[in-house]
Design a protein around this motif. Structure first.
Motif, PDB file in Angstrom:
ATOM      1  N   LYS A 212       0.837  -1.193   0.000  1.00 30.69           N
ATOM      2  CA  LYS A 212       0.000   0.000   0.000  1.00 30.69           C
ATOM      3  C   LYS A 212       0.879   1.254   0.000  1.00 30.69           C
ATOM      4  O   LYS A 212       1.868   1.330   0.728  1.00 30.69           O
ATOM      5  CB  LYS A 212      -0.904  -0.007   1.238  1.00 30.69           C
ATOM      6  CG  LYS A 212      -1.852   1.176   1.308  1.00 30.69           C
ATOM      7  CD  LYS A 212      -2.732   1.090   2.558  1.00 30.69           C
ATOM      8  CE  LYS A 212      -3.671   2.299   2.633  1.00 30.69           C
ATOM      9  NZ  LYS A 212      -4.541   2.243   3.827  1.00 30.69           N
ATOM     10  N   GLY A 213       0.524   2.213  -0.798  1.00 29.36           N
ATOM     11  CA  GLY A 213       1.297   3.458  -0.891  1.00 29.36           C
ATOM     12  C   GLY A 213       2.355   3.442  -1.985  1.00 29.36           C
ATOM     13  O   GLY A 213       3.053   4.450  -2.186  1.00 29.36           O
ATOM     14  N   THR A 214       2.498   2.315  -2.712  1.00 29.24           N
ATOM     15  CA  THR A 214       3.463   2.246  -3.817  1.00 29.24           C
ATOM     16  C   THR A 214       3.046   3.240  -4.925  1.00 29.24           C
ATOM     17  O   THR A 214       1.874   3.287  -5.299  1.00 29.24           O
ATOM     18  CB  THR A 214       3.532   0.824  -4.396  1.00 29.24           C
ATOM     19  OG1 THR A 214       3.980  -0.077  -3.375  1.00 29.24           O
ATOM     20  CG2 THR A 214       4.485   0.766  -5.580  1.00 29.24           C
ATOM     21  N   GLY A 235     -13.255   0.763  -6.890  1.00 26.74           N
ATOM     22  CA  GLY A 235     -12.833   1.594  -5.767  1.00 26.74           C
ATOM     23  C   GLY A 235     -12.308   2.929  -6.266  1.00 26.74           C
ATOM     24  O   GLY A 235     -12.795   3.477  -7.273  1.00 26.74           O
ATOM     25  N   ASN A 236     -11.309   3.461  -5.552  1.00 28.05           N
ATOM     26  CA  ASN A 236     -10.681   4.703  -6.025  1.00 28.05           C
ATOM     27  C   ASN A 236      -9.902   4.402  -7.313  1.00 28.05           C
ATOM     28  O   ASN A 236      -8.980   3.600  -7.311  1.00 28.05           O
ATOM     29  CB  ASN A 236      -9.726   5.252  -4.966  1.00 28.05           C
ATOM     30  CG  ASN A 236     -10.443   5.632  -3.685  1.00 28.05           C
ATOM     31  OD1 ASN A 236     -11.627   5.987  -3.703  1.00 28.05           O
ATOM     32  ND2 ASN A 236      -9.745   5.547  -2.560  1.00 28.05           N
ATOM     33  N   HIS A 237     -10.296   5.051  -8.379  1.00 26.02           N
ATOM     34  CA  HIS A 237      -9.638   4.741  -9.644  1.00 26.02           C
ATOM     35  C   HIS A 237      -9.486   6.007 -10.490  1.00 26.02           C
ATOM     36  O   HIS A 237     -10.169   7.012 -10.291  1.00 26.02           O
ATOM     37  CB  HIS A 237     -10.412   3.665 -10.410  1.00 26.02           C
ATOM     38  CG  HIS A 237     -11.637   4.152 -11.104  1.00 26.02           C
ATOM     39  ND1 HIS A 237     -12.766   4.549 -10.413  1.00 26.02           N
ATOM     40  CD2 HIS A 237     -11.915   4.325 -12.425  1.00 26.02           C
ATOM     41  CE1 HIS A 237     -13.685   4.937 -11.275  1.00 26.02           C
ATOM     42  NE2 HIS A 237     -13.200   4.817 -12.502  1.00 26.02           N
ATOM     43  N   ILE A 238      -8.578   5.918 -11.441  1.00 27.12           N
ATOM     44  CA  ILE A 238      -8.290   7.028 -12.363  1.00 27.12           C
ATOM     45  C   ILE A 238      -8.405   6.499 -13.795  1.00 27.12           C
ATOM     46  O   ILE A 238      -7.980   5.379 -14.087  1.00 27.12           O
ATOM     47  CB  ILE A 238      -6.875   7.593 -12.122  1.00 27.12           C
ATOM     48  CG1 ILE A 238      -6.842   8.439 -10.847  1.00 27.12           C
ATOM     49  CG2 ILE A 238      -6.386   8.421 -13.317  1.00 27.12           C
ATOM     50  CD1 ILE A 238      -5.476   8.934 -10.465  1.00 27.12           C
ATOM     51  N   MET A 253      -6.939   2.254  -5.837  1.00 26.97           N
ATOM     52  CA  MET A 253      -5.903   3.151  -5.317  1.00 26.97           C
ATOM     53  C   MET A 253      -6.229   3.579  -3.887  1.00 26.97           C
ATOM     54  O   MET A 253      -7.395   3.670  -3.492  1.00 26.97           O
ATOM     55  CB  MET A 253      -5.775   4.377  -6.222  1.00 26.97           C
ATOM     56  CG  MET A 253      -5.449   4.028  -7.671  1.00 26.97           C
ATOM     57  SD  MET A 253      -5.562   5.426  -8.790  1.00 26.97           S
ATOM     58  CE  MET A 253      -4.086   6.322  -8.307  1.00 26.97           C
ATOM     59  N   SER A 254      -5.170   3.847  -3.128  1.00 21.53           N
ATOM     60  CA  SER A 254      -5.374   4.344  -1.760  1.00 21.53           C
ATOM     61  C   SER A 254      -5.628   5.846  -1.763  1.00 21.53           C
ATOM     62  O   SER A 254      -6.437   6.349  -0.974  1.00 21.53           O
ATOM     63  CB  SER A 254      -4.152   4.015  -0.885  1.00 21.53           C
ATOM     64  OG  SER A 254      -2.982   4.633  -1.418  1.00 21.53           O
ATOM     65  N   LYS A 255      -4.968   6.588  -2.661  1.00 23.70           N
ATOM     66  CA  LYS A 255      -5.230   8.026  -2.802  1.00 23.70           C
ATOM     67  C   LYS A 255      -4.732   8.503  -4.156  1.00 23.70           C
ATOM     68  O   LYS A 255      -3.953   7.837  -4.842  1.00 23.70           O
ATOM     69  CB  LYS A 255      -4.585   8.826  -1.677  1.00 23.70           C
ATOM     70  CG  LYS A 255      -3.081   8.722  -1.583  1.00 23.70           C
ATOM     71  CD  LYS A 255      -2.567   9.590  -0.430  1.00 23.70           C
ATOM     72  CE  LYS A 255      -1.047   9.515  -0.302  1.00 23.70           C
ATOM     73  NZ  LYS A 255      -0.533  10.393   0.760  1.00 23.70           N
ATOM     74  N   TYR A 256      -5.205   9.710  -4.516  1.00 25.10           N
ATOM     75  CA  TYR A 256      -4.870  10.285  -5.820  1.00 25.10           C
ATOM     76  C   TYR A 256      -3.761  11.324  -5.689  1.00 25.10           C
ATOM     77  O   TYR A 256      -3.601  11.949  -4.647  1.00 25.10           O
ATOM     78  CB  TYR A 256      -6.087  10.981  -6.444  1.00 25.10           C
ATOM     79  CG  TYR A 256      -7.365  10.172  -6.427  1.00 25.10           C
ATOM     80  CD1 TYR A 256      -7.502   9.048  -7.218  1.00 25.10           C
ATOM     81  CD2 TYR A 256      -8.437  10.562  -5.621  1.00 25.10           C
ATOM     82  CE1 TYR A 256      -8.679   8.321  -7.228  1.00 25.10           C
ATOM     83  CE2 TYR A 256      -9.621   9.845  -5.621  1.00 25.10           C
ATOM     84  CZ  TYR A 256      -9.730   8.719  -6.411  1.00 25.10           C
ATOM     85  OH  TYR A 256     -10.888   8.002  -6.417  1.00 25.10           O
ATOM     86  N   VAL A 273      -0.859   2.834  -4.646  1.00 28.67           N
ATOM     87  CA  VAL A 273      -1.510   1.534  -4.555  1.00 28.67           C
ATOM     88  C   VAL A 273      -2.327   1.446  -3.267  1.00 28.67           C
ATOM     89  O   VAL A 273      -1.933   1.940  -2.208  1.00 28.67           O
ATOM     90  CB  VAL A 273      -0.455   0.404  -4.609  1.00 28.67           C
ATOM     91  CG1 VAL A 273      -1.075  -0.949  -4.262  1.00 28.67           C
ATOM     92  CG2 VAL A 273       0.206   0.356  -5.974  1.00 28.67           C
ATOM     93  N   GLY A 274      -3.491   0.806  -3.380  1.00 30.13           N
ATOM     94  CA  GLY A 274      -4.329   0.560  -2.211  1.00 30.13           C
ATOM     95  C   GLY A 274      -5.093  -0.730  -2.400  1.00 30.13           C
ATOM     96  O   GLY A 274      -4.726  -1.592  -3.217  1.00 30.13           O
ATOM     97  N   SER A 275      -6.209  -0.851  -1.649  1.00 29.45           N
ATOM     98  CA  SER A 275      -7.037  -2.054  -1.771  1.00 29.45           C
ATOM     99  C   SER A 275      -8.510  -1.675  -1.649  1.00 29.45           C
ATOM    100  O   SER A 275      -9.292  -2.348  -0.993  1.00 29.45           O
ATOM    101  CB  SER A 275      -6.653  -3.076  -0.693  1.00 29.45           C
ATOM    102  OG  SER A 275      -7.320  -4.306  -0.902  1.00 29.45           O
ATOM    103  N   THR A 276      -8.871  -0.551  -2.265  1.00 35.17           N
ATOM    104  CA  THR A 276     -10.255  -0.073  -2.202  1.00 35.17           C
ATOM    105  C   THR A 276     -11.104  -0.800  -3.231  1.00 35.17           C
ATOM    106  O   THR A 276     -10.599  -1.352  -4.209  1.00 35.17           O
ATOM    107  CB  THR A 276     -10.313   1.438  -2.463  1.00 35.17           C
ATOM    108  OG1 THR A 276      -9.731   1.709  -3.744  1.00 35.17           O
ATOM    109  CG2 THR A 276      -9.546   2.215  -1.408  1.00 35.17           C
ATOM    110  N   GLY A 277     -12.424  -0.783  -2.986  1.00 37.01           N
ATOM    111  CA  GLY A 277     -13.332  -1.437  -3.912  1.00 37.01           C
ATOM    112  C   GLY A 277     -13.304  -2.945  -3.739  1.00 37.01           C
ATOM    113  O   GLY A 277     -13.031  -3.485  -2.670  1.00 37.01           O
TER     114      GLY A 277
END
Length: 325
Positions: A212-214, A235-238, A253-256, A273-277
């Protein structure tokens, strides 16, 4: 000693001396001079109209004519050189540049066509060397037309090259996560086992397993069209629109690091990188679209992987394992 002339006088029955009159003498002198002048004028006219004697002006004109002949020979050689160079450029233009940029070659008939319609060379007719002058002028006109056509073609190639450069920069051509930050390439594009239902289903992207956070990087130039969590499962996506029909998607994603509407370049940091959704563990789910159709992202990593790295990734991605989303 002058010759004395006499005549017989029947009245005196004797010879009498002929006395010359001055007027007759002067007349004879005048006739002699006039005859000499006319004879000289006739002789001069004959000489001037033959090749025995040339006046300084004629000699000067002859030198000019010889110089013109020499200049024409030089011009003819220069035109040959120009034609050879143009032929070489046209050959490369048709068989390299235009083929590379997927443009139709220009036919030779179009490049070397003459000029129809009115007689463009009427003013050059009626001279001793009219045929030579007209032929050379036509040749120069065709060369000029070739140069104009080639110039326009190169302008077109330049424009195509600029578009090609934009296309090459826009194509999502690198891996979205650096190799040093990558734990493993968890799952590839194709039929995979769902981590939640264990059912076999189509996996439309690639899963990159990382902490996470990569950092996650844009894989090509483009504009961020979405940076939200309003799409089911992602989840959080772009989403980045790269133009030319290409769109890339980065999910869980964990954050944008970017917002919608921002223009990005290939390699720019866009999030983490995260684990949302709908995700089983921290990873990046990455997809590529072409003309609204999902395609295998593995075909676009030529910008960041060596041949050996790509071969290893291809081997892993082809395994029908369990995906992380």
């Amino acid at each position: 000693m002058s010759k004395v002339k006499y005549y017989y006088d029947p009245d005196t029955l004797s010879y009498r001396k002929i006395e010359a009159r001055k007027s007759r003498k002067y007349r004879n002198i005048g006739l002699f001079l006039l005859g000499s002048f006319l004879f000289g004028l006739l002789g001069l006219t004959v000489l001037l109209n033959t090749n025995f004697i040339n006046t300084p002006k004629e000699l000067s004109l002859q030198r000019e004519l010889r110089n013109y002949d020499l200049q024409f020979e030089l011009l003819d050689k220069k035109m040959e050189q120009v034609e050879q160079v143009l032929t070489n450029i046209e050959d490369r233009d048709n068989n390299i540049y235009r083929i590379y940029f997927e443009a139709n070659p220009i036919p030779d008939e179009q490049r070397r066509a003459g000029f129809g319609g009115i007689n463009r060379y009427k003013s050059l007719e009626g001279f001793n060397n009219s045929e030579m002058i007209i032929a050379s002028t036509k040749r120069m006109d065709i060369i000029q037309k070739q140069m104009v056509i080639q110039s326009k073609s190169l302008d077109e190639i330049t424009k195509l090259a600029e578009e090609k450069e934009k296309l090459l920069a826009a194509i999502p051509a690198i891996q979205p996560i650096n190799n040093e930050d990558l734990r493993r390439m968890a799952s590839g594009y194709g039929w995979r086992s769902d981590p939640f239902t264990k059912a076999r289903k189509m996996h439309w992207g690639m899963d990159f397993s990382s902490p996470k956070g990569t950092p996650i990087y844009a894989t090509g130039d483009g504009k961020v069209t979405r940076a939200d969590s309003n799409s089911s499962g992602y989840g959080n996506h772009i989403r980045i629109d790269h133009g030319f029909g290409y769109v890339s998607l980065y999910a869980h994603m964990s954050k944008y690091n970017v917002t919608a509407g921002k223009t990005v370049k290939r390699g720019d940091l866009i999030g983490f990188v995260g684990s949302t959704g709908r995700s089983e563990a921290p990873h990046l789910h990455y997809e590529v679209f072409k003309d609204d159709q999902r395609i295998n992202p593995i075909n676009f990593y030529y910008g960041s992987l060596t041949a050996e790295e790509f071969a290893n990734m291809l081997k892993t991605a082809s395994q029908e394992n369990q995906s992380l989303d």
